[in-house]
Write a protein that holds these residues in place. Structure first.
Motif, PDB file in Angstrom:
ATOM      1  N   THR A  51       0.835  -1.198   0.000  1.00  0.00           N
ATOM      2  CA  THR A  51       0.000   0.000   0.000  1.00  0.00           C
ATOM      3  C   THR A  51       0.877   1.257   0.000  1.00  0.00           C
ATOM      4  O   THR A  51       0.387   2.349  -0.238  1.00  0.00           O
ATOM      5  CB  THR A  51      -0.930   0.026   1.235  1.00  0.00           C
ATOM      6  N   THR A  75       1.365   6.526   1.338  1.00  0.00           N
ATOM      7  CA  THR A  75       0.240   5.590   1.334  1.00  0.00           C
ATOM      8  C   THR A  75      -1.015   6.434   1.486  1.00  0.00           C
ATOM      9  O   THR A  75      -1.087   7.301   2.358  1.00  0.00           O
ATOM     10  CB  THR A  75       0.371   4.513   2.436  1.00  0.00           C
TER      11      THR A  75
ATOM     12  N   ALA B  57      -7.500   2.554  -7.056  1.00  0.00           N
ATOM     13  CA  ALA B  57      -6.909   1.259  -6.754  1.00  0.00           C
ATOM     14  C   ALA B  57      -7.992   0.411  -6.112  1.00  0.00           C
ATOM     15  O   ALA B  57      -9.001   0.941  -5.640  1.00  0.00           O
ATOM     16  CB  ALA B  57      -5.730   1.430  -5.800  1.00  0.00           C
ATOM     17  N   SER B  60      -8.604  -1.395  -0.216  1.00  0.00           N
ATOM     18  CA  SER B  60      -7.567  -2.124   0.512  1.00  0.00           C
ATOM     19  C   SER B  60      -7.833  -2.157   2.009  1.00  0.00           C
ATOM     20  O   SER B  60      -6.957  -2.468   2.795  1.00  0.00           O
ATOM     21  CB  SER B  60      -6.191  -1.503   0.239  1.00  0.00           C
ATOM     22  N   ASN B  66     -12.129   2.945  -1.546  1.00  0.00           N
ATOM     23  CA  ASN B  66     -11.163   3.773  -2.237  1.00  0.00           C
ATOM     24  C   ASN B  66     -11.893   4.784  -3.096  1.00  0.00           C
ATOM     25  O   ASN B  66     -13.094   4.682  -3.310  1.00  0.00           O
ATOM     26  CB  ASN B  66     -10.219   2.920  -3.072  1.00  0.00           C
ATOM     27  N   ASN B  94      -0.866   1.419  -6.896  1.00  0.00           N
ATOM     28  CA  ASN B  94      -1.801   2.176  -6.058  1.00  0.00           C
ATOM     29  C   ASN B  94      -2.417   3.356  -6.797  1.00  0.00           C
ATOM     30  O   ASN B  94      -3.154   4.142  -6.203  1.00  0.00           O
ATOM     31  CB  ASN B  94      -1.081   2.674  -4.799  1.00  0.00           C
ATOM     32  N   GLY B 285      -2.792  -4.544   0.743  1.00  0.00           N
ATOM     33  CA  GLY B 285      -2.049  -4.561  -0.509  1.00  0.00           C
ATOM     34  C   GLY B 285      -1.951  -5.914  -1.195  1.00  0.00           C
ATOM     35  O   GLY B 285      -1.347  -6.024  -2.256  1.00  0.00           O
TER      36      GLY B 285
END
Lengths: 314, 345
Positions: A51, A75, B57, B60, B66, B94, B285
């Protein structure tokens, strides 16, 4: 920005221009990183915690001593579901242990609470930047105060421009909800769901990484910088966390000031070594982010990896 | 909360309309800084639309969706910085690039006078054309095209803006047979194989920012991921077959917005009536198959819908706190030279 801070910035800038970046490792001796060690540790963070990414930032702010595509780490959209102050209150109410190692009050392993008895001692040891004049009011403020306060009185009321119903669509396949927020610890206050962009830059003067925070409210509008301090451990909110120009991005952002980072990291490294663990420099950022988590306990960025720290207490 | 996530029953007693969680926008402060600078130094009073790039992305985190994010680099470089821009500053895992367009007006009146329905329709038409030309199968990011209208008030340092994420409307809407966590739908072996395939897809620089894909699972549980354009060649008897996409949404009972135009593509190009879809989401991730969803949807659009000449309706203007209003942000504190001078004194 007060004069003392401006003077310090000017001094720091001059020193940075005149000195060469560190090339010899002093990781174990001083807790600092050379440029190449920062890159190495950053590459390892990106590979273990994807991330995180390297970015180049504003072309005009690029630092020549860093590779153009590896200027800093970031991030985005990291959840922060509750305010740090409320965590601390709960923690204190529970009578929690606070400092693992209280001898000289560095507080580097501080968990989220603040010590009750030795408050004064601790304050003296935390470097004060004297820059933030934030009121002691820690209550959650209405976000609209940012956009509708006195200073912004010229912004028209958007409701005047509300579109007729025929523009937005009565579409049965669109999920209707006011906004899509996370589940809250208590459902009473929707303002608690914030997200953060967390970035790590290399501070050439202090030769350590430096953490920056950009906050967003529950509808992803930029969070007033002062409100960011609600998500910082209250011991640090007006001292080690300051609001300054980001070295690679436009605008001012909250940052954990790096003046004590080297010493704190050195202490962490010493503790590891005393436990027989040989710290490796590419793990630096994991240790560093672990320490930063004591400053920003409720921002849930990723720094976990499987490696042996020699003890479960870190 | 739970009430919002329950698909509603409409029309046909047994049919649950498949409902999509709207895309949400997020604009980085750097975007407005660069837009202001470009407006002053390059665009002037020219109101021509500007091609921009948005980034997103897969979700996550189990509790936060997101967003479609705009950064400084979403805009063309400033004239003085052109030589410094490197190719590597584009997308990464990302930051999957999505094409968009910006209409920046010179006045607030101009901003409110924009014909929003026509603008949305024009962008949706591009998606429709890309579906029919086959371009969407080659470069699937064009399915998530977006639109931004704005007025940058450089006297007050405030920015009025509104996003739209054009989605082609299936008529009648797709119905949902079921939707459940991918880890429940798949066998253990299949889930392991699919996890590995997804992580490989996401770690390869060639595919990491390709947001739509095909999943084929062989009878021996081996999962493979292919590009949309390989649809013909990966139809095998006995294989499970899923249409996958990077899902920005975190909700457990709804797929995210990008699935809408993928379904439009599926029923226009491949005339399928039963579709298995895979909402790909991540955990820290990496492929998170208990957060990812697999669902079955039924599509039964009217015959005229597939006619290239008859573009379907489009929806997608973003809601602002539940209302049909534009957003406004003031950056006077970080951009107004007078205020900066005062705060620096």
């Amino acid at each position: 920005m007060v004069l003392s801070q401006k003077l310090h910035e000017a001094f720091k800038g001059t020193v940075e221009r005149m000195t060469n970046p560190r090339t010899v490792s002093a990781f174990k001796e001083k807790g600092v990183l050379s440029i190449s060690e920062f890159i190495l540790a950053g590459d390892n963070l990106v590979s273990k915690c994807p991330t995180w990414s390297w970015e180049s930032g504003e072309p005009s702010k690029r630092k020549s001593y860093l590779p153009s595509e590896k200027q800093f780490l970031i991030t985005r959209n990291v959840p922060c579901l509750r305010r740090a102050a409320s965590v601390e209150e709960e923690y204190e109410a529970a009578g929690g242990e606070v400092l693992l190692d209280n001898d000289d009050n560095d507080g580097w392993l501080a968990t989220h609470g603040k010590p009750k008895g030795n408050k004064c001692d601790e304050e003296e040891n935390l470097p004060s930047m004297e820059t933030l004049e934030i009121s002691k009011n820690n209550t959650i403020q209405s976000i609209s105060s940012y956009f509708g306060g006195e200073e912004e009185e010229d912004i028209p009321d958007m409701a005047e421009y509300e579109e007729p119903d025929n523009l937005i669509e009565t579409d049965p396949a669109t999920l209707q909800s006011t906004y899509l927020v996370a589940h809250e610890p208590d459902d009473d206050n929707i303002l608690r769901t914030r997200t953060y962009d967390v970035s790590i830059t290399y501070d050439k003067y202090y030769q350590t990484p430096r953490v920056w925070l950009t906050g967003y409210d529950e509808s992803r509008m930029l969070l007033q910088r002062e409100l960011v301090l609600e998500d910082v451990s209250q011991d640090h909110a007006r001292k080690t966390v300051t609001i300054e120009d980001h070295p690679h991005l436009p605008g001012k952002h909250a940052s954990v000031h790096p003046c004590r980072h080297g010493a704190v990291m050195k202490k962490i490294i010493d503790v590891l070594m005393s436990r027989g663990v040989e710290p490796e420099v590419d793990k630096y950022l994991f240790l560093f982010l672990k320490f930063v988590a004591s400053v920003i306990p409720t921002i849930e960025y990723d720094y976990t990896m499987d490696f042996d720290l020699g003890s479960s207490s870190i | 909360m739970s009430k919002l996530q329950q698909p509603t029953m409409t029309g046909n007693e047994n049919a649950t309309v498949l409902q999509f969680a709207p895309f949400q926008s997020a604009v980085d402060e750097g975007f407005w800084h660069r837009l202001s600078s470009l407006k002053l130094n390059k665009f002037g009073i020219d109101e021509s639309p500007i091609p921009i790039t948005g980034f997103y992305a897969p979700c996550s985190h189990s509790q936060v969706s997101n967003h479609l994010t705009l950064l400084a680099e979403s805009l063309p470089p400033e004239p003085s910085e052109q030589s410094l821009v490197t190719m590597s500053s584009r997308g990464n895992r990302n930051k999957c690039s999505i094409p968009g367009i910006l209409y920046n007006t010179n006045t607030l009146e101009g901003f409110h006078a924009l014909d929003k329905q026509s603008l949305l329709k024009a962008e949706a038409e591009k998606v429709w054309e890309d579906i029919h030309s086959g371009k969407a199968e080659e470069d699937s990011a064009v399915l998530s095209r977006f639109l931004l209208i704005s007025f940058a008030d450089l006297k007050k340092w405030s920015f009025h803006y509104w996003f739209a994420f054009p989605a082609l409307v299936l008529d009648p809407p797709a119905t949902l047979v079921y939707l459940r966590p991918a880890s429940q739908w798949l066998s253990l072996e299949e889930a392991e194989s699919l996890s590995a395939a997804c992580n490989e897809w996401r770690s390869s620089s060639a595919t990491t920012d390709v947001p739509f894909f095909l999943v084929s699972i062989a009878p021996n549980s081996h999962a493979t991921i292919k590009h949309l354009k390989d649809w013909e060649s990966c139809q095998h008897d006995g294989h499970k077959f899923l249409f996958g996409f990077y899902d920005p949404c975190h909700l457990p009972n709804n797929p995210g917005w990008p699935l809408r135009n993928l379904l439009a593509l599926i029923c226009s190009r491949w005339t399928l009536e039963k579709v298995y879809f895979f909402c790909y989401r991540e955990n820290r991730g990496f492929a998170g198959l208990s957060l990812s969803l697999i669902g079955e949807a039924l599509i039964s659009v009217s015959q005229g819908w597939k006619d290239h000449q008859h573009m379907p309706n489009a929806v997608g203007w973003e809601f602002n706190r539940g209302k049909k209003v534009p957003r406004c942000i003031s950056l006077a504190k970080s951009m107004d030279p007078t205020r900066l001078a005062i705060s620096a004194a």
